[in-house]
Write an enzyme that holds these catalytic residues in place. Structure first.
Site, PDB file in Angstrom:
ATOM      1  N   PRO A  87      21.157 -70.555  28.313  1.00 12.63           N
ATOM      2  CA  PRO A  87      20.713 -69.414  27.800  1.00 12.63           C
ATOM      3  C   PRO A  87      19.890 -69.603  27.595  1.00 12.63           C
ATOM      4  CG  PRO A  87      22.464 -70.540  26.908  1.00 12.63           C
ATOM      5  CD  PRO A  87      22.126 -71.542  27.941  1.00 12.63           C
ATOM      6  N   GLU A  88      19.174 -68.365  27.894  1.00 13.60           N
ATOM      7  CA  GLU A  88      17.811 -67.610  27.096  1.00 13.60           C
ATOM      8  C   GLU A  88      17.542 -67.810  26.119  1.00 13.60           C
ATOM      9  OE1 GLU A  88      16.110 -65.612  30.150  1.00 13.60           O
ATOM     10  OE2 GLU A  88      18.047 -65.925  31.290  1.00 13.60           O
ATOM     11  N   LYS A 101      14.324 -72.825  23.517  1.00 13.71           N
ATOM     12  CA  LYS A 101      15.944 -73.231  23.652  1.00 13.71           C
ATOM     13  C   LYS A 101      16.333 -74.444  23.049  1.00 13.71           C
ATOM     14  CE  LYS A 101      15.308 -70.814  27.956  1.00 13.71           C
ATOM     15  NZ  LYS A 101      15.576 -71.467  29.647  1.00 13.71           N
ATOM     16  N   ASN A 119      16.662 -68.356  33.563  1.00 15.84           N
ATOM     17  CA  ASN A 119      16.802 -67.662  35.030  1.00 15.84           C
ATOM     18  C   ASN A 119      16.742 -65.900  34.958  1.00 15.84           C
ATOM     19  OD1 ASN A 119      16.583 -68.908  37.508  1.00 15.84           O
ATOM     20  ND2 ASN A 119      19.058 -68.720  37.414  1.00 15.84           N
ATOM     21  N   ARG A 167      18.453 -73.239  40.580  1.00 17.90           N
ATOM     22  CA  ARG A 167      19.512 -71.698  39.903  1.00 17.90           C
ATOM     23  C   ARG A 167      18.800 -70.964  40.980  1.00 17.90           C
ATOM     24  NH1 ARG A 167      16.165 -74.024  35.631  1.00 17.90           N
ATOM     25  NH2 ARG A 167      17.544 -75.152  33.763  1.00 17.90           N
TER      26      ARG A 167
END
Length: 264
Positions: free
Chosen positions: A2-3, A51, A165, A250
């Protein structure tokens, strides 16, 4: 993973459901805290930090959680069917008379003294959506290792907190540089504009149900997840390859024409 904007939204949902209420149910399904009982204590607030999620509880306690790739917190009304996953994936339950918050697949869950929160989040750089945001410090952190690939530097939460990402790929596109370009080789002024763009994008998406970096409903993103479709600017097929943050790999996306620089 999650961002920062997603974590901010999760914190807001949890705060709205729990803050100011007394816990009538407490179940931490982690061996170290299996006997911890938080019932009878009030939830003071739920605060995002990068985060990370910090649920502060009466008596000087903080429940620290991190969602990483698959974790989530769901909020349910009394009698509502829980639908976040099978029961064996539940790691935490916090219930009040009006709501129940259920944490699924939480890879990080620990109960701390509130005074010791720095042990969990003290390493983080300035939070793009937090009250500690400091663009000068974030820029200085990013540029402290000029040889480091741009994408890695953006993902490193010690530099600035909140970029995942998706934003990594999108910000590199907006900077017109591949994620593998050493950050010290960015044209003059680009790093400063990158920090400003990161702040602008996360703030713009903080309250949106669906993230957009293009300002459109479709397509919402410039490059992330769009390989091998054409670039929105030049029509060149978007490419993808693995790139990490120095610890794990990623998927990364870029336009080979709009983003000059080294590639795998």
């Amino acid at each position: 993973m999650p961002e920062g904007d997603t974590v901010h939204q999760a914190a807001r949902r949890l705060h709205s459901a729990l803050a100011g209420s007394v816990l009538t149910r407490s179940d931490l399904r982690v061996p170290k805290y299996a006997t911890a009982d938080l019932t009878g204590r009030s939830v003071l607030d739920v605060t995002p930090r990068g985060k990370h999620l910090l649920t502060r509880i009466e008596g000087g306690l903080t429940l620290h959680s991190h969602l990483r790739m698959d974790g989530s917190w769901k909020v349910y009304a009394p009698g509502e069917r829980w639908s976040g996953g099978p029961a064996h994936q539940i790691r935490a339950i916090l219930g009040t008379s009006e709501h129940t918050a259920v944490g699924y697949r939480l890879p990080v869950l620990e109960l701390l003294r509130t005074r010791d929160e720095a042990k969990a989040v003290g390493h983080l750089g300035p939070d793009l959506l937090g009250p500690d945001w400091d663009p000068e410090t974030a820029l200085r952190n990013l540029l402290q290792d000029p040889a480091r690939p741009l994408g890695e530097a953006l993902l490193d939460q010690r530099n600035l907190a909140g970029i995942g990402n998706i934003y990594k790929s999108e910000l590199c596109f907006l900077a017109a540089a591949t994620p593998w370009l050493p950050i010290g080789e960015l044209p003059a002024g680009t790093a400063e504009r990158l920090v400003t763009a990161a702040k602008r994008l996360l703030e713009a998406n903080r309250d949106r149900p669906a993230r957009s970096t293009t300002g459109r409903r479709d397509p919402r993103l410039y490059v992330y997840g769009r390989a091998p479709r054409p670039c929105l600017r030049c029509g060149t097929p978007i490419r993808s390859a693995n790139q990490g943050d120095g610890s794990r790999e990623r998927h990364t996306y870029w336009c080979p024409r709009c983003q000059p620089g080294p590639t795998p």
